[in-house]
Design a protein around this motif. Structure first.
Motif, PDB file in Angstrom:
ATOM      1  N   MET A 179     -15.117  13.998 -15.539  1.00 12.41           N
ATOM      2  CA  MET A 179     -14.355  15.161 -15.956  1.00 12.41           C
ATOM      3  C   MET A 179     -13.644  15.794 -14.765  1.00 12.41           C
ATOM      4  O   MET A 179     -12.521  16.223 -14.875  1.00 12.41           O
ATOM      5  N   GLY A 180     -14.314  15.843 -13.629  1.00 14.02           N
ATOM      6  CA  GLY A 180     -13.728  16.485 -12.457  1.00 14.02           C
ATOM      7  C   GLY A 180     -12.489  15.772 -11.960  1.00 14.02           C
ATOM      8  O   GLY A 180     -11.510  16.411 -11.571  1.00 14.02           O
ATOM      9  N   GLY A 181     -12.520  14.432 -11.982  1.00 12.63           N
ATOM     10  CA  GLY A 181     -11.383  13.670 -11.487  1.00 12.63           C
ATOM     11  C   GLY A 181     -10.140  13.860 -12.346  1.00 12.63           C
ATOM     12  O   GLY A 181      -9.026  13.972 -11.843  1.00 12.63           O
ATOM     13  N   ILE A 182     -10.333  13.906 -13.651  1.00 13.90           N
ATOM     14  CA  ILE A 182      -9.201  14.084 -14.562  1.00 13.90           C
ATOM     15  C   ILE A 182      -8.591  15.467 -14.380  1.00 13.90           C
ATOM     16  O   ILE A 182      -7.363  15.616 -14.336  1.00 13.90           O
ATOM     17  N   SER A 183      -9.425  16.473 -14.260  1.00 12.40           N
ATOM     18  CA  SER A 183      -8.895  17.822 -14.072  1.00 12.40           C
ATOM     19  C   SER A 183      -8.210  17.959 -12.708  1.00 12.40           C
ATOM     20  O   SER A 183      -7.208  18.666 -12.589  1.00 12.40           O
ATOM     21  N   LEU A 184      -8.728  17.269 -11.699  1.00 17.77           N
ATOM     22  CA  LEU A 184      -8.068  17.292 -10.395  1.00 17.77           C
ATOM     23  C   LEU A 184      -6.676  16.682 -10.453  1.00 17.77           C
ATOM     24  O   LEU A 184      -5.726  17.228  -9.884  1.00 17.77           O
ATOM     25  N   VAL A 185      -6.558  15.567 -11.142  1.00 19.66           N
ATOM     26  CA  VAL A 185      -5.241  14.934 -11.277  1.00 19.66           C
ATOM     27  C   VAL A 185      -4.286  15.870 -12.003  1.00 19.66           C
ATOM     28  O   VAL A 185      -3.128  16.036 -11.591  1.00 19.66           O
ATOM     29  N   GLY A 186      -4.757  16.504 -13.052  1.00 21.45           N
ATOM     30  CA  GLY A 186      -3.917  17.453 -13.784  1.00 21.45           C
ATOM     31  C   GLY A 186      -3.479  18.622 -12.919  1.00 21.45           C
ATOM     32  O   GLY A 186      -2.317  19.029 -12.944  1.00 21.45           O
ATOM     33  N   LEU A 187      -4.420  19.170 -12.157  1.00 20.03           N
ATOM     34  CA  LEU A 187      -4.077  20.301 -11.284  1.00 20.03           C
ATOM     35  C   LEU A 187      -3.097  19.901 -10.193  1.00 20.03           C
ATOM     36  O   LEU A 187      -2.166  20.648  -9.867  1.00 20.03           O
ATOM     37  N   MET A 188      -3.291  18.723  -9.636  1.00 20.98           N
ATOM     38  CA  MET A 188      -2.389  18.283  -8.574  1.00 20.98           C
ATOM     39  C   MET A 188      -0.993  17.979  -9.128  1.00 20.98           C
ATOM     40  O   MET A 188       0.013  18.302  -8.497  1.00 20.98           O
ATOM     41  N   LEU A 189      -0.917  17.363 -10.301  1.00 22.02           N
ATOM     42  CA  LEU A 189       0.386  17.116 -10.922  1.00 22.02           C
ATOM     43  C   LEU A 189       1.084  18.428 -11.269  1.00 22.02           C
ATOM     44  O   LEU A 189       2.299  18.572 -11.072  1.00 22.02           O
ATOM     45  N   PHE A 190       0.335  19.382 -11.777  1.00 20.56           N
ATOM     46  CA  PHE A 190       0.903  20.694 -12.071  1.00 20.56           C
ATOM     47  C   PHE A 190       1.422  21.349 -10.799  1.00 20.56           C
ATOM     48  O   PHE A 190       2.513  21.930 -10.787  1.00 20.56           O
ATOM     49  N   SER A 191       0.661  21.253  -9.735  1.00 21.34           N
ATOM     50  CA  SER A 191       1.065  21.864  -8.476  1.00 21.34           C
ATOM     51  C   SER A 191       2.362  21.265  -7.940  1.00 21.34           C
ATOM     52  O   SER A 191       3.231  21.973  -7.439  1.00 21.34           O
ATOM     53  N   VAL A 192       2.498  19.947  -8.068  1.00 16.38           N
ATOM     54  CA  VAL A 192       3.725  19.284  -7.600  1.00 16.38           C
ATOM     55  C   VAL A 192       4.898  19.617  -8.522  1.00 16.38           C
ATOM     56  O   VAL A 192       6.008  19.866  -8.064  1.00 16.38           O
ATOM     57  N   ALA A 193       4.636  19.650  -9.829  1.00 21.09           N
ATOM     58  CA  ALA A 193       5.717  19.892 -10.789  1.00 21.09           C
ATOM     59  C   ALA A 193       6.245  21.318 -10.722  1.00 21.09           C
ATOM     60  O   ALA A 193       7.437  21.553 -10.926  1.00 21.09           O
ATOM     61  N   CYS A 194       5.396  22.286 -10.428  1.00 18.12           N
ATOM     62  CA  CYS A 194       5.849  23.678 -10.434  1.00 18.12           C
ATOM     63  C   CYS A 194       6.343  24.143  -9.063  1.00 18.12           C
ATOM     64  O   CYS A 194       6.707  25.292  -8.895  1.00 18.12           O
ATOM     65  N   ARG A 195       6.404  23.266  -8.093  1.00 15.55           N
ATOM     66  CA  ARG A 195       6.837  23.660  -6.746  1.00 15.55           C
ATOM     67  C   ARG A 195       8.232  24.264  -6.718  1.00 15.55           C
ATOM     68  O   ARG A 195       8.438  25.294  -6.070  1.00 15.55           O
ATOM     69  N   PRO A 196       9.233  23.685  -7.402  1.00 18.08           N
ATOM     70  CA  PRO A 196      10.558  24.320  -7.359  1.00 18.08           C
ATOM     71  C   PRO A 196      10.570  25.731  -7.943  1.00 18.08           C
ATOM     72  O   PRO A 196      11.291  26.604  -7.460  1.00 18.08           O
ATOM     73  N   LYS A 197       9.764  25.977  -8.980  1.00 20.18           N
ATOM     74  CA  LYS A 197       9.721  27.311  -9.578  1.00 20.18           C
ATOM     75  C   LYS A 197       9.036  28.325  -8.668  1.00 20.18           C
ATOM     76  O   LYS A 197       9.341  29.510  -8.729  1.00 20.18           O
ATOM     77  N   THR A 198       8.094  27.860  -7.845  1.00 18.32           N
ATOM     78  CA  THR A 198       7.357  28.798  -7.000  1.00 18.32           C
ATOM     79  C   THR A 198       8.250  29.410  -5.928  1.00 18.32           C
ATOM     80  O   THR A 198       7.940  30.481  -5.417  1.00 18.32           O
ATOM     81  N   LEU A 199       9.321  28.746  -5.596  1.00 21.38           N
ATOM     82  CA  LEU A 199      10.220  29.296  -4.591  1.00 21.38           C
ATOM     83  C   LEU A 199      11.012  30.475  -5.135  1.00 21.38           C
ATOM     84  O   LEU A 199      11.472  31.321  -4.369  1.00 21.38           O
ATOM     85  N   ARG A 200      11.170  30.555  -6.462  1.00 17.19           N
ATOM     86  CA  ARG A 200      11.991  31.612  -7.065  1.00 17.19           C
ATOM     87  C   ARG A 200      11.188  32.710  -7.753  1.00 17.19           C
ATOM     88  O   ARG A 200      11.660  33.837  -7.824  1.00 17.19           O
ATOM     89  N   HIS A 201       9.994  32.386  -8.256  1.00 18.62           N
ATOM     90  CA  HIS A 201       9.252  33.352  -9.069  1.00 18.62           C
ATOM     91  C   HIS A 201       7.863  33.594  -8.487  1.00 18.62           C
ATOM     92  O   HIS A 201       7.119  32.658  -8.225  1.00 18.62           O
ATOM     93  N   PHE A 202       7.529  34.886  -8.344  1.00 21.93           N
ATOM     94  CA  PHE A 202       6.238  35.257  -7.772  1.00 21.93           C
ATOM     95  C   PHE A 202       5.088  34.875  -8.700  1.00 21.93           C
ATOM     96  O   PHE A 202       4.009  34.483  -8.237  1.00 21.93           O
TER      97      PHE A 202
END
Length: 86
Positions: free
Chosen positions: A1-24
């Motif tokens: 379970m931990g590995g799957i959630s880690l992959v999801g969190l890391m993919l989310f972190s990479v995918a939302c990087r462009p938005k983090t530059l514009r929105h707090f």
């Protein structure tokens, strides 16, 4: 379970990087996801070696004792000596 959630969190972190530059709000969400991922990594780092140490070594005893360490040679595995699948 931990590995799957880690992959999801890391993919989310990479995918939302462009938005983090514009929105707090996205920046705070990404930081929270990274902190949660770090906690899961830490938990897996603590429990992983423990799980590996619980595996008994009796399945390899016959092979280890059949080796000649002075000649640095081990016999080829025969089906009788091969470890059985759990």
């Amino acid at each position: 379970m931990g590995g799957i959630s880690l992959v999801g969190l890391m993919l989310f972190s990479v995918a939302c990087r462009p938005k983090t530059l514009r929105h707090f709000r996205w920046r705070r969400l990404r930081i929270s996801a990274k902190a949660l991922a770090a906690l899961i990594f830490l938990a897996q780092g603590l429990t992983g070696p423990r799980d590996l140490l619980e595996i008994p070594l009796s399945w390899q005893k016959a092979t280890v004792y059949a080796c000649d360490y002075t000649a640095m040679r081990c016999p080829a595995l025969t089906p009788a000596m091969a470890p059985s699948a759990p």
